[in-house]
Design a protein around this motif. Structure first.
Motif, PDB file in Angstrom:
ATOM      1  N   VAL A  29       0.845  -1.191   0.000  1.00  0.00           N
ATOM      2  CA  VAL A  29       0.000   0.000   0.000  1.00  0.00           C
ATOM      3  C   VAL A  29       0.879   1.239   0.000  1.00  0.00           C
ATOM      4  O   VAL A  29       1.807   1.351   0.806  1.00  0.00           O
ATOM      5  N   ARG A  30       0.568   2.153  -0.892  1.00  0.00           N
ATOM      6  CA  ARG A  30       1.202   3.476  -0.880  1.00  0.00           C
ATOM      7  C   ARG A  30       0.099   4.477  -0.550  1.00  0.00           C
ATOM      8  O   ARG A  30      -1.002   4.394  -1.081  1.00  0.00           O
ATOM      9  N   ILE A  31       0.414   5.403   0.332  1.00  0.00           N
ATOM     10  CA  ILE A  31      -0.572   6.405   0.718  1.00  0.00           C
ATOM     11  C   ILE A  31      -0.031   7.794   0.382  1.00  0.00           C
ATOM     12  O   ILE A  31       1.156   8.076   0.597  1.00  0.00           O
ATOM     13  N   ARG A  32      -0.895   8.610  -0.173  1.00  0.00           N
ATOM     14  CA  ARG A  32      -0.576  10.010  -0.422  1.00  0.00           C
ATOM     15  C   ARG A  32      -1.532  10.815   0.440  1.00  0.00           C
ATOM     16  O   ARG A  32      -2.752  10.641   0.350  1.00  0.00           O
ATOM     17  N   LYS A  33      -1.000  11.681   1.273  1.00  0.00           N
ATOM     18  CA  LYS A  33      -1.804  12.447   2.223  1.00  0.00           C
ATOM     19  C   LYS A  33      -1.840  13.907   1.781  1.00  0.00           C
ATOM     20  O   LYS A  33      -0.807  14.484   1.453  1.00  0.00           O
ATOM     21  N   MET A  34      -3.027  14.499   1.801  1.00  0.00           N
ATOM     22  CA  MET A  34      -3.190  15.919   1.528  1.00  0.00           C
ATOM     23  C   MET A  34      -3.921  16.529   2.721  1.00  0.00           C
ATOM     24  O   MET A  34      -5.091  16.232   2.944  1.00  0.00           O
ATOM     25  N   VAL A  35      -3.217  17.355   3.471  1.00  0.00           N
ATOM     26  CA  VAL A  35      -3.778  17.967   4.671  1.00  0.00           C
ATOM     27  C   VAL A  35      -4.123  19.416   4.353  1.00  0.00           C
ATOM     28  O   VAL A  35      -3.310  20.154   3.793  1.00  0.00           O
ATOM     29  N   TYR A  36      -5.329  19.822   4.718  1.00  0.00           N
ATOM     30  CA  TYR A  36      -5.782  21.193   4.489  1.00  0.00           C
ATOM     31  C   TYR A  36      -5.609  21.983   5.783  1.00  0.00           C
ATOM     32  O   TYR A  36      -6.396  21.866   6.716  1.00  0.00           O
ATOM     33  N   GLU A  59       2.089  25.329   8.002  1.00  0.00           N
ATOM     34  CA  GLU A  59       2.841  24.196   7.453  1.00  0.00           C
ATOM     35  C   GLU A  59       3.305  23.214   8.520  1.00  0.00           C
ATOM     36  O   GLU A  59       3.210  21.994   8.344  1.00  0.00           O
ATOM     37  N   SER A  60       3.803  23.693   9.631  1.00  0.00           N
ATOM     38  CA  SER A  60       4.271  22.773  10.671  1.00  0.00           C
ATOM     39  C   SER A  60       3.102  21.978  11.271  1.00  0.00           C
ATOM     40  O   SER A  60       3.237  20.801  11.585  1.00  0.00           O
ATOM     41  N   ARG A  61       1.953  22.621  11.409  1.00  0.00           N
ATOM     42  CA  ARG A  61       0.769  21.909  11.910  1.00  0.00           C
ATOM     43  C   ARG A  61       0.315  20.865  10.893  1.00  0.00           C
ATOM     44  O   ARG A  61      -0.090  19.759  11.258  1.00  0.00           O
ATOM     45  N   LEU A  96      -9.353   9.475  13.912  1.00  0.00           N
ATOM     46  CA  LEU A  96      -8.994  10.896  13.911  1.00  0.00           C
ATOM     47  C   LEU A  96     -10.209  11.816  13.782  1.00  0.00           C
ATOM     48  O   LEU A  96     -10.070  13.036  13.827  1.00  0.00           O
ATOM     49  N   ALA A  97     -11.393  11.248  13.610  1.00  0.00           N
ATOM     50  CA  ALA A  97     -12.601  12.050  13.356  1.00  0.00           C
ATOM     51  C   ALA A  97     -12.870  13.082  14.447  1.00  0.00           C
ATOM     52  O   ALA A  97     -13.302  14.198  14.156  1.00  0.00           O
ATOM     53  N   SER A  98     -12.633  12.740  15.691  1.00  0.00           N
ATOM     54  CA  SER A  98     -12.925  13.669  16.791  1.00  0.00           C
ATOM     55  C   SER A  98     -11.988  14.875  16.801  1.00  0.00           C
ATOM     56  O   SER A  98     -12.274  15.875  17.453  1.00  0.00           O
ATOM     57  N   LYS A  99     -10.879  14.807  16.065  1.00  0.00           N
ATOM     58  CA  LYS A  99      -9.901  15.911  16.053  1.00  0.00           C
ATOM     59  C   LYS A  99     -10.234  16.971  15.008  1.00  0.00           C
ATOM     60  O   LYS A  99      -9.541  17.970  14.891  1.00  0.00           O
ATOM     61  N   ASP A 100     -11.260  16.721  14.192  1.00  0.00           N
ATOM     62  CA  ASP A 100     -11.732  17.689  13.205  1.00  0.00           C
ATOM     63  C   ASP A 100     -10.656  18.104  12.194  1.00  0.00           C
ATOM     64  O   ASP A 100     -10.581  19.257  11.781  1.00  0.00           O
ATOM     65  N   TYR A 101      -9.806  17.153  11.783  1.00  0.00           N
ATOM     66  CA  TYR A 101      -8.804  17.411  10.759  1.00  0.00           C
ATOM     67  C   TYR A 101      -9.479  17.352   9.390  1.00  0.00           C
ATOM     68  O   TYR A 101     -10.406  16.590   9.169  1.00  0.00           O
ATOM     69  N   ARG A 102      -8.951  18.134   8.471  1.00  0.00           N
ATOM     70  CA  ARG A 102      -9.417  18.068   7.079  1.00  0.00           C
ATOM     71  C   ARG A 102      -8.268  17.526   6.232  1.00  0.00           C
ATOM     72  O   ARG A 102      -7.231  18.167   6.122  1.00  0.00           O
ATOM     73  N   PHE A 103      -8.494  16.337   5.632  1.00  0.00           N
ATOM     74  CA  PHE A 103      -7.446  15.733   4.818  1.00  0.00           C
ATOM     75  C   PHE A 103      -8.045  14.735   3.833  1.00  0.00           C
ATOM     76  O   PHE A 103      -9.159  14.253   4.013  1.00  0.00           O
TER      77      PHE A 103
END
Length: 191
Positions: free
Chosen positions: A25-32, A36-38, A70-77
């Motif tokens: 498996v290869r994963i590509r992550k895009m974080v909104y 940048e450090s966050r 990770l849903a409870s952390k309200d990340y957008r990715f």
């Protein structure tokens, strides 16, 4: 071989043949995130989870991300997964809000997505596909094909029985060697 089940949301899933005795498996992550450090910190928390699922004979190998944890952390990715499976493995893909693609596989393949393109090409086996809103394309398949969609369907060079059910968009079919059944409401059918 053990069947492989892949779950992903908010990103694409591409399935291709790999070696006979492993799943890669290869994963590509895009974080909104504006900082940048966050964004890098959040990306480090996003992981692929994989392992056996179910009991002995009915067991499958599950590949997914830790999005639910990770849903409870309200990340957008978004997470794009490229999964290499043994070529003759049964594969089931459940995807939401992302593309689904499979090529050059031999075996039963179920591919479901909701809001983006779906494509299966150059495969042999049995094919079950579902796409709620995106376009679906099927090319050079050997085996029976069943599709339930609400977006445009294109099927060509299929050696097997084909059953297509669609709403709202056009269905185009070319070169089917088998029984063809098409049901479409609100749009055209071209065979």
């Amino acid at each position: 071989p053990t069947p492989v089940r892949i779950e992903n949301s908010y990103g694409s899933v591409t399935v291709m043949p790999g070696s006979d005795q492993e799943v890669k498996v290869r994963i590509r992550k895009m974080v909104y995130q504006n900082d940048e450090s966050r964004a890098k910190q959040i990306a480090a928390e996003i992981q692929v989870e994989a392992g056996p699922e179910g009991q002995a004979e009915a067991a499958s190998f599950l590949v997914k991300t830790n999005r639910d944890a990770l849903a409870s952390k309200d990340y957008r990715f978004n997470t794009d997964l490229e999964v290499l499976v043994p070529p003759k493995t049964q594969v089931k893909v459940e995807n939401s809000f992302g593309e689904g693609r499979a090529a050059n596989l031999e075996g039963r393949l179920e591919l479901r997505t909701t809001h983006n393109e779906l494509e299966i090409r150059d495969c042999s086996g049995e094919f079950i596909a579902s796409n709620r809103y995106g376009d679906s394309r099927f090319v050079n398949l050997t085996g029976n094909l069943t599709v339930d969609a609400r977006g445009r369907i294109s099927a060509e060079t299929i050696k097997g029985n084909v059953t297509l059910t669609n709403e709202f968009h056009a269905v185009e079919v070319r070169d089917v060697d088998g029984t063809l059944t098409v049901s479409n409401t609100e749009s055209s059918v071209s065979v």
